[in-house]
Write an enzyme that holds these catalytic residues in place. Structure first.
Site, PDB file in Angstrom:
ATOM      1  N   ASP A 182       0.832  -1.211   0.000  1.00 56.36           N
ATOM      2  CA  ASP A 182       0.000   0.000   0.000  1.00 56.36           C
ATOM      3  C   ASP A 182       0.865   1.259   0.000  1.00 56.36           C
ATOM      4  O   ASP A 182       0.675   2.172   0.806  1.00 56.36           O
ATOM      5  CB  ASP A 182      -0.928   0.014   1.226  1.00 56.36           C
ATOM      6  CG  ASP A 182      -1.616  -1.318   1.474  1.00 56.36           C
ATOM      7  OD1 ASP A 182      -2.040  -1.950   0.491  1.00 56.36           O
ATOM      8  OD2 ASP A 182      -1.714  -1.735   2.651  1.00 56.36           O
TER       9      ASP A 182
ATOM     10  N   ASN B  80     -17.841  -6.976   0.179  1.00 61.71           N
ATOM     11  CA  ASN B  80     -16.904  -6.346   1.095  1.00 61.71           C
ATOM     12  C   ASN B  80     -16.977  -4.826   1.080  1.00 61.71           C
ATOM     13  O   ASN B  80     -17.590  -4.232   1.955  1.00 61.71           O
ATOM     14  CB  ASN B  80     -15.495  -6.847   0.796  1.00 61.71           C
ATOM     15  CG  ASN B  80     -15.379  -8.350   0.977  1.00 61.71           C
ATOM     16  OD1 ASN B  80     -15.586  -9.101   0.030  1.00 61.71           O
ATOM     17  ND2 ASN B  80     -15.084  -8.806   2.183  1.00 61.71           N
TER      18      ASN B  80
ATOM     19  N   GLU C 227     -11.237  -0.753  -3.439  1.00 61.68           N
ATOM     20  CA  GLU C 227     -10.523  -0.090  -2.358  1.00 61.68           C
ATOM     21  C   GLU C 227      -9.301   0.637  -2.917  1.00 61.68           C
ATOM     22  O   GLU C 227      -9.032   0.620  -4.115  1.00 61.68           O
ATOM     23  CB  GLU C 227     -10.075  -1.108  -1.299  1.00 61.68           C
ATOM     24  CG  GLU C 227      -9.062  -2.135  -1.814  1.00 61.68           C
ATOM     25  CD  GLU C 227      -8.656  -3.156  -0.780  1.00 61.68           C
ATOM     26  OE1 GLU C 227      -9.339  -3.280   0.255  1.00 61.68           O
ATOM     27  OE2 GLU C 227      -7.637  -3.858  -1.001  1.00 61.68           O
TER      28      GLU C 227
ATOM     29  N   HIS D 194      -3.050  -1.099  -5.117  1.00 60.10           N
ATOM     30  CA  HIS D 194      -2.995  -0.061  -4.083  1.00 60.10           C
ATOM     31  C   HIS D 194      -1.859   0.929  -4.352  1.00 60.10           C
ATOM     32  O   HIS D 194      -0.880   1.012  -3.608  1.00 60.10           O
ATOM     33  CB  HIS D 194      -2.872  -0.653  -2.697  1.00 60.10           C
ATOM     34  CG  HIS D 194      -3.397   0.284  -1.658  1.00 60.10           C
ATOM     35  ND1 HIS D 194      -4.354  -0.074  -0.749  1.00 60.10           N
ATOM     36  CD2 HIS D 194      -3.124   1.593  -1.406  1.00 60.10           C
ATOM     37  CE1 HIS D 194      -4.633   0.971   0.033  1.00 60.10           C
ATOM     38  NE2 HIS D 194      -3.900   1.997  -0.365  1.00 60.10           N
TER      39      HIS D 194
ATOM     40  N   ARG E 181       4.804  -8.274  -0.412  1.00 65.20           N
ATOM     41  CA  ARG E 181       4.297  -7.292  -1.358  1.00 65.20           C
ATOM     42  C   ARG E 181       5.299  -6.137  -1.358  1.00 65.20           C
ATOM     43  O   ARG E 181       5.421  -5.406  -0.383  1.00 65.20           O
ATOM     44  CB  ARG E 181       2.901  -6.816  -0.961  1.00 65.20           C
ATOM     45  CG  ARG E 181       1.833  -7.894  -1.097  1.00 65.20           C
ATOM     46  CD  ARG E 181       0.460  -7.386  -0.739  1.00 65.20           C
ATOM     47  NE  ARG E 181       0.337  -7.128   0.691  1.00 65.20           N
ATOM     48  CZ  ARG E 181      -0.751  -6.606   1.259  1.00 65.20           C
ATOM     49  NH1 ARG E 181      -1.777  -6.255   0.512  1.00 65.20           N
ATOM     50  NH2 ARG E 181      -0.795  -6.423   2.562  1.00 65.20           N
TER      51      ARG E 181
END
Length: 340
Positions: free
Chosen positions: A34, A173, A210, A274, A308
């Site tokens: 992120d 979600n 998101e 993200h 990540r």
């Protein structure tokens, strides 16, 4: 967890040109998901991201993108020992608003780690790795439901927040919402839904929209967002609005029917998403900062896999003024097309 060789980052600058070459080698920063990069007027890039332990907020800064790799992280805040803000410290973003620094982030509680809500801290120092960070509390929304990934941008004199939240009527979600802000840590109603998962590529493993990020170019506002679960199915979609449109009108936003950035089997990069946006130091080239893994298969919950890594992708612009994201480049390949 495997071992990693030292990654060397090179940013070439021609003596005969003022344009800075966008030459970086991925991954930029290991085990940071992120990722958020903010280019400030002081000439520094500021970086923050989710850490694998999900327990703290940190900032590093550098005069160059590649310098963020070796810049020392400064921990500015740690999770509470009990109560709210006590677990799952996720997706921080650093913004400079009205002369102060603000960090937006999501957190659960020690009693319920999945009671994720959005929170803000503030610092009035010139340098955000110095000074004192003060908790401003939770950003309250229309519903007291799972919410995260707050970002903020200003347009034509109005500051907006965009975030992901679970709507009570949704068998899934999260959807993306937008609202005007009345302070740097609070919104005012109405909050407007921009998108919820509807295409198959948005509903793999989980039904998720998101991680929004905004870039304004060519008379348009482009908003990327991430969809599906956080394994190899994770990918980036795009919303587009005219710069003079009413941004609180859902019909003003056009949604891409296909993802604009997704896993590359050929290049061995999986689950890109993200992202944030920044530019080269001279502002000549737009860059997308995102995370992805270098392998497809994951044992257990993808959230527990720490690998990540933060990566850099050059954004090109088509003749019609829309962004061309390309495909994720392989590890250790320069991002500058002229160098490949």
């Amino acid at each position: 967890m495997g071992s990693f060789t030292q990654i060397e980052f090179v940013q070439a600058q021609s003596a005969s040109s003022e344009k800075v070459s966008a030459d970086y080698t991925n991954p930029l920063i290991l085990q940071r998901a992120d990722p958020w990069v903010y280019k400030h007027t002081d000439g520094y890039y500021y970086f923050t991201a989710s850490v694998p332990e999900f327990d703290r907020l940190e900032i590093r800064r550098s005069k160059t993108i590649e310098g963020l790799k070796s810049a020392e992280p400064k921990v500015i805040w740690r999770k509470h020992d009990e109560g709210i803000m006590g677990a799952h410290i996720w997706a921080p973003e650093l913004h400079y608003v009205n002369g102060n620094w603000y960090m937006y982030f999501a957190a659960g509680s020690t009693e319920d780690i999945w009671a994720i809500r959005m929170y803000v801290i503030e610092n009035d120092a010139a340098n955000p790795v110095e000074g004192e960070w003060i908790e401003k509390g939770e950003t309250k929304t229309k519903w007291d439901t799972f919410s995260l990934d707050a970002t903020t941008f200003q347009h034509q004199g109005t500051r907006y927040m965009v975030w992901a939240q679970h709507p009570p009527d949704f068998d899934g979600n999260t959807a993306l919402y937008i609202a005007e802000m009345d302070t740097p840590w609070s919104i005012k109603q109405p909050q407007v839904e921009l998108t919820r998962p509807e295409y198959d590529w948005e509903k793999q493993l989980f039904k998720v929209n998101e991680g929004a990020a905004v870039i304004k170019r060519n008379g348009k506002i482009f908003m990327t967002y991430s969809a599906s679960g956080t394994d190899h199915n994770y990918k980036i979609g795009l919303l587009t609005a005219d710069e003079d449109a009413d941004l609180l009108d859902p019909d003003a936003w056009k949604k891409s029917k296909e993802p604009v950035f997704s896993s590359s089997e050929e290049n061995g990069i999986y689950g890109p998403g993200h992202n944030s946006f920044t530019t080269t130091p001279d502002g000549s080239t737009d860059l997308m900062i995102y995370h992805a893994r270098s392998y497809k298969e994951i044992e257990g919950d993808p959230l527990n896999d720490p690998n990540r890594h933060t990566r850099v992708q050059v954004i090109n612009w088509k003749e019609d003024g829309t962004p061309e994201f390309g495909i994720p480049l392989p590890d250790n390949a320069p991002t500058d097309p002229s160098e490949r």
